[in-house]
Design a protein around this motif. Structure first.
Motif, PDB file in Angstrom:
ATOM      1  N   CYS A 116      14.676-103.387 -37.826  1.00 62.53           N
ATOM      2  CA  CYS A 116      15.706-102.363 -37.685  1.00 62.53           C
ATOM      3  C   CYS A 116      15.218-101.123 -38.422  1.00 62.53           C
ATOM      4  N   GLY A 117      15.372 -99.980 -37.790  1.00 60.10           N
ATOM      5  CA  GLY A 117      14.889 -98.739 -38.385  1.00 60.10           C
ATOM      6  C   GLY A 117      14.206 -97.894 -37.331  1.00 60.10           C
ATOM      7  N   ASN A 118      13.995 -96.651 -37.657  1.00 62.26           N
ATOM      8  CA  ASN A 118      13.435 -95.733 -36.673  1.00 62.26           C
ATOM      9  C   ASN A 118      11.933 -95.966 -36.494  1.00 62.26           C
ATOM     10  N   LEU A 119      11.608 -96.444 -35.333  1.00 57.97           N
ATOM     11  CA  LEU A 119      10.191 -96.690 -35.031  1.00 57.97           C
ATOM     12  C   LEU A 119       9.987 -96.682 -33.524  1.00 57.97           C
ATOM     13  N   GLU A 120       8.972 -95.967 -33.107  1.00 56.54           N
ATOM     14  CA  GLU A 120       8.616 -95.953 -31.685  1.00 56.54           C
ATOM     15  C   GLU A 120       7.177 -96.424 -31.556  1.00 56.54           C
ATOM     16  N   VAL A 121       7.001 -97.431 -30.711  1.00 56.46           N
ATOM     17  CA  VAL A 121       5.684 -98.041 -30.547  1.00 56.46           C
ATOM     18  C   VAL A 121       5.252 -97.867 -29.096  1.00 56.46           C
ATOM     19  N   SER A 122       4.028 -97.444 -28.917  1.00 53.38           N
ATOM     20  CA  SER A 122       3.476 -97.328 -27.567  1.00 53.38           C
ATOM     21  C   SER A 122       2.392 -98.376 -27.374  1.00 53.38           C
ATOM     22  N   PHE A 123       2.366 -98.911 -26.188  1.00 49.71           N
ATOM     23  CA  PHE A 123       1.383 -99.945 -25.863  1.00 49.71           C
ATOM     24  C   PHE A 123       0.514 -99.471 -24.700  1.00 49.71           C
ATOM     25  N   GLU A 124      -0.698 -99.890 -24.750  1.00 53.75           N
ATOM     26  CA  GLU A 124      -1.577 -99.676 -23.604  1.00 53.75           C
ATOM     27  C   GLU A 124      -2.542-100.840 -23.550  1.00 53.75           C
ATOM     28  N   PRO A 125      -2.400-101.708 -22.552  1.00 52.38           N
ATOM     29  CA  PRO A 125      -3.248-102.891 -22.496  1.00 52.38           C
ATOM     30  C   PRO A 125      -4.723-102.522 -22.503  1.00 52.38           C
ATOM     31  N   LEU A 126      -5.458-103.235 -23.373  1.00 49.57           N
ATOM     32  CA  LEU A 126      -6.902-103.009 -23.433  1.00 49.57           C
ATOM     33  C   LEU A 126      -7.624-103.924 -22.464  1.00 49.57           C
ATOM     34  N   ASP A 127      -6.859-104.804 -21.865  1.00 49.27           N
ATOM     35  CA  ASP A 127      -7.464-105.850 -21.071  1.00 49.27           C
ATOM     36  C   ASP A 127      -7.663-105.397 -19.630  1.00 49.27           C
ATOM     37  N   GLU A 128      -8.881-105.395 -19.186  1.00 52.91           N
ATOM     38  CA  GLU A 128      -9.131-104.898 -17.840  1.00 52.91           C
ATOM     39  C   GLU A 128      -8.644-105.845 -16.771  1.00 52.91           C
ATOM     40  N   LEU A 129      -8.254-107.073 -17.200  1.00 54.30           N
ATOM     41  CA  LEU A 129      -7.736-107.999 -16.203  1.00 54.30           C
ATOM     42  C   LEU A 129      -6.275-107.727 -15.881  1.00 54.30           C
ATOM     43  N   GLU A 130      -5.658-106.903 -16.700  1.00 50.77           N
ATOM     44  CA  GLU A 130      -4.258-106.614 -16.447  1.00 50.77           C
ATOM     45  C   GLU A 130      -4.116-105.838 -15.138  1.00 50.77           C
ATOM     46  N   ASP A 131      -3.027-106.099 -14.482  1.00 48.25           N
ATOM     47  CA  ASP A 131      -2.776-105.358 -13.253  1.00 48.25           C
ATOM     48  C   ASP A 131      -2.573-103.882 -13.564  1.00 48.25           C
ATOM     49  N   GLN A 132      -2.770-103.119 -12.552  1.00 47.68           N
ATOM     50  CA  GLN A 132      -2.632-101.675 -12.740  1.00 47.68           C
ATOM     51  C   GLN A 132      -1.240-101.308 -13.230  1.00 47.68           C
TER      52      GLN A 132
END
Length: 673
Positions: free
Chosen positions: A442-458
């Motif tokens: 709980c608290g102000n936090l914004e997290v961004s994700f970007e898969p590093l895995d090339e097997l992930e779908d587009q």
DNA sequence: GTTCATAGGAAGCAGCGGGG
DNA sequence: CCCCGCTGCTTCCTATGAAC
């Protein structure tokens, strides 16, 4: 089929130049020079790398199809890898007839009436763009001769079509026809749908196939689906169960044991380090000391850059190939990896916490001495392979239910997963095997994700975000490794031991009292997910972190889990610990300082006493910087009492913790660094 | 219908004894 | 001596059943 394709990636990998040991260094089998056929002595020497060491020259000890490697197959014929084939259909019975064939098959050998059999399904992970998997196909198919039933016809047509060389094509066609003929006149070894299941480990005795592990039911769609996947390649390996004398020879000749001698010499040089109990404490400037740096340049196992799913799939395939290579040589296959539990394998690094020392003895799980553990690891490896290939996640519990008779207990699965994490040198999360989430934030936090895995779908590869506010608590996000950005207005992080206290703080509007912060709880002993998230938060935001735990041995232990990690997960400490974590409370000295009433005290039980004694022997408490921590623990021991956060109210003030205790502690700086 | 106790599960830790 | 399996201990949560 590419006649020049590499077929056995043994040690050196593409990243062999990296200072980190590749997984091949701990793959189940070292290079089998006898398997290389025409490999000359120099190349053989270059390939003889031992587990636990990194080859100075990343020589790729490989077998090229062009080398015309010749290995006697199970029928006693000299075969090349191009002779191999894929069975067309896994129709099966569970019967084995070892005496049917005339040629000497290991299965029909009179002195080998007891052995085990694996079935293994290999499915190329990255179908279209993957590097040619001919290596797998060949190696796996090589095991088939002599084991195939008449019902399993070799499918060589598609391969023959791809043969660029006419001579090879003719040779392959001839051998394939020969093989087909042999297979039809030879042993029947069929085991129903298990054919498409890797890690179906069976025991063959007196000509009867007896399952050591639970066979999946016929109505198990998973296996059929797996086979019908189209690109599935079946592999079948066998191994005789060696007697003890064989094992003795194997042990004496193993490269691993040779290596252990060298490693003990390395270990000797660590005698200059301070030792406390069983744990070596590295000096803070160990990296600057040449002797130590020379012997302990790799104090961590994992690369700082997470492996991709594709890399992991290739690593697992390499392990399978090495296992098969061992089987071909009639040696007992084994998994070998750096010890993660044994005390002498653990060092304490003040900069990180508990870590696994690479240059140390290895844990060896072989199929002879540890058949159950080997089978469990094999089964779990299969599951992880499928998870990676299908881009799925699962929990330990789900894995356990996949084969309850084999696993027996949840613990065996837990152990196997951690072993495999060590074997592959990745964190557990990278194996797509996650524990049930329990961490809250709980608290102000914004997290961004970007898969590093090339097997992930587009579509999955698009950026995702996790938003936490002061208005409500949320489960911690998953995919910690994919976090690219963390943004917050908070000035510090408060880690709370118990969920009850966490909600108590939120109900009391803790942000109004102590300012903009992030509150996190791992709900008791933190799970890996929570520890990993806290580590990333400290790493990416650089905020001061405070721990609020019970004033009892377990509260302190939980604090230490966040700060320095645990011995059991020391192999992943670099991704889990927060050495800068501060002990905010509840300190034993706070009992007097805040005049906590005696009614809130609890006497130590026998277990608390033992736990505290154990904690006082912790290596980090000998560090000069932590002498105040030791004093607090000694005070707790002297008084023999504990106090829980929930009971923390003074003068009947139920908001004492939020309204008075925390603001005072933070403003006065009364916490331990 | 509510409350309480219990069991089981998940995370963690450490220690002991048997067997090779 | 070392490995392995088992046991026992903590935290908290959830589900279930009994008692009120």
């Amino acid at each position: 089929m590419n006649a020049n394709s590499t077929i056995v990636p043994l040690y050196a990998r593409a990243d062999a130049g990296s200072k980190h040991n590749s997984v091949a260094d701990v793959a189940p089998r070292p290079c089998h020079e006898d398997y290389d056929g025409g490999m000359d002595a120099d190349r053989r020497e270059a390939s003889e790398t031992v587990p636990g060491t990194n080859p100075a020259a990343p020589e790729r000890a490989t077998l090229q199809l062009g080398d015309e490697a010749v290995v006697p197959d199970s029928l006693g014929r000299q075969k090349t890898p191009s002779d191999l084939y894929v069975p067309e259909s896994p129709q099966a019975t569970t019967r084995i007839e070892p005496d049917r064939g005339a040629a000497p098959s290991p299965l029909s050998s009179p002195d080998s009436d007891s052995f085990a059999v694996f079935c293994f399904s290999l499915q190329p992970a990255a179908n279209a763009e993957a590097a040619p998997r001919d290596d797998l196909d060949h190696s796996v198919r090589y095991i088939h001769p002599g084991l195939l039933a008449p019902g399993l016809q070799p499918d060589v047509s598609s391969q023959l079509d791809e043969q660029p060389d006419a001579e090879q094509s003719d040779a392959a066609q001839s051998d394939a026809a020969d093989l087909e003929s042999k297979s039809q006149e030879h042993t029947t070894l069929l085991c129903e749908d298990d054919w498409v299941q890797m890690s179906s480990v069976h025991h063959v005795s007196d000509g009867r196939l007896q399952s050591l592990c639970k066979s999946d039911d016929d109505d198990d769609d998973q296996s059929n689906e797996s086979y019908d996947d189209g690109d599935a390649q079946l592999g079948l390996c066998y191994i005789r169960l060696h007697d003890s004398s064989d094992m003795g020879d194997l042990s004496q000749n193993s490269a691993a044991d040779d290596n252990a001698v060298e490693l003990s010499q390395d270990q000797q040089q660590f005698d200059d380090c301070e030792n406390f109990g069983d744990t070596t404490i590295l000096p803070e400037d160990y990296a600057d000391q040449e002797d130590l740096a020379a012997t302990a340049p790799e104090v961590h196992i994992f690369s700082s850059v997470p492996k991709t799913s594709r890399q992991l799939l290739q690593d697992i395939e390499g392990i399978v190939l090495n296992t098969i290579a061992a089987i071909v040589e009639e040696e007992v296959p084994y998994f070998e990896f750096h010890s993660r539990v044994r005390q002498q394998g653990i060092v304490f690094d003040p900069q990180v916490g508990f870590r696994v020392l690479l240059h140390n003895k290895l844990t060896k799980v072989d199929m002879f001495n540890s058949p159950r553990r080997f089978a469990v690891m094999w089964k779990v490896l299969e599951c992880i392979f499928e998870l990676l290939r299908r881009k799925l996640n699962t929990t330990k519990r789900d894995l356990f239910y996949l084969d309850v008779p084999l696993f027996g207990s949840q613990k065996s699965v837990d152990c196997a997963i951690d072993d495999i994490a060590c074997l592959l040198q990745v964190s557990r999360a990278q194996l797509h095997c996650i524990a049930s989430f329990k961490g809250l934030i709980c608290g102000n936090l914004e997290v961004s994700f970007e898969p590093l895995d090339e097997l992930e779908d587009q579509e999955d590869g698009e950026q995702r975000a996790f938003l936490s506010t002061q208005l409500e608590s949320k489960l911690l996000p998953r995919d910690i490794d994919d976090i690219t950005v963390m943004q917050t207005t908070a000035e510090f992080v408060l880690i709370v031991e118990k969920e009850a206290v966490f909600h108590r703080l939120l109900n009391d509007r803790v942000f109004d009292h102590i300012g903009d912060c992030i509150v996190i709880t791992g709900i008791g002993y933190p799970d890996i997910q929570t520890r990993s998230f806290v580590h990333r938060l400290a790493e990416m935001c650089g905020l001061p972190m405070y721990a609020l735990v019970d004033c009892d041995p377990h509260g302190f232990d939980i604090l230490c889990n966040y700060k320095y990690g645990s011995r059991a997960l020391a192999f992943d400490s670099e991704n889990l610990t927060v050495p800068s974590l501060r002990w905010l409370g509840l300190l034993p000295s706070d009992i007097d300082k805040f005049n906590i009433q005696e009614a809130n005290w609890l006497a130590f039980n026998q277990y608390d006493t033992g736990k505290l004694t154990s904690l006082l022997n912790a290596p980090f408490l000998t560090l000069p910087d932590l002498h105040l921590w030791r004093e607090e623990l000694e005070l707790m021991q002297a008084r023999g009492i504990k106090c829980e956060l929930q009971a923390l109210n003074v003068d009947g003030d139920l908001t004492f913790l939020t309204g008075r205790f925390l603001p005072h502690k933070l403003q006065s700086g009364h916490f331990l660094l």
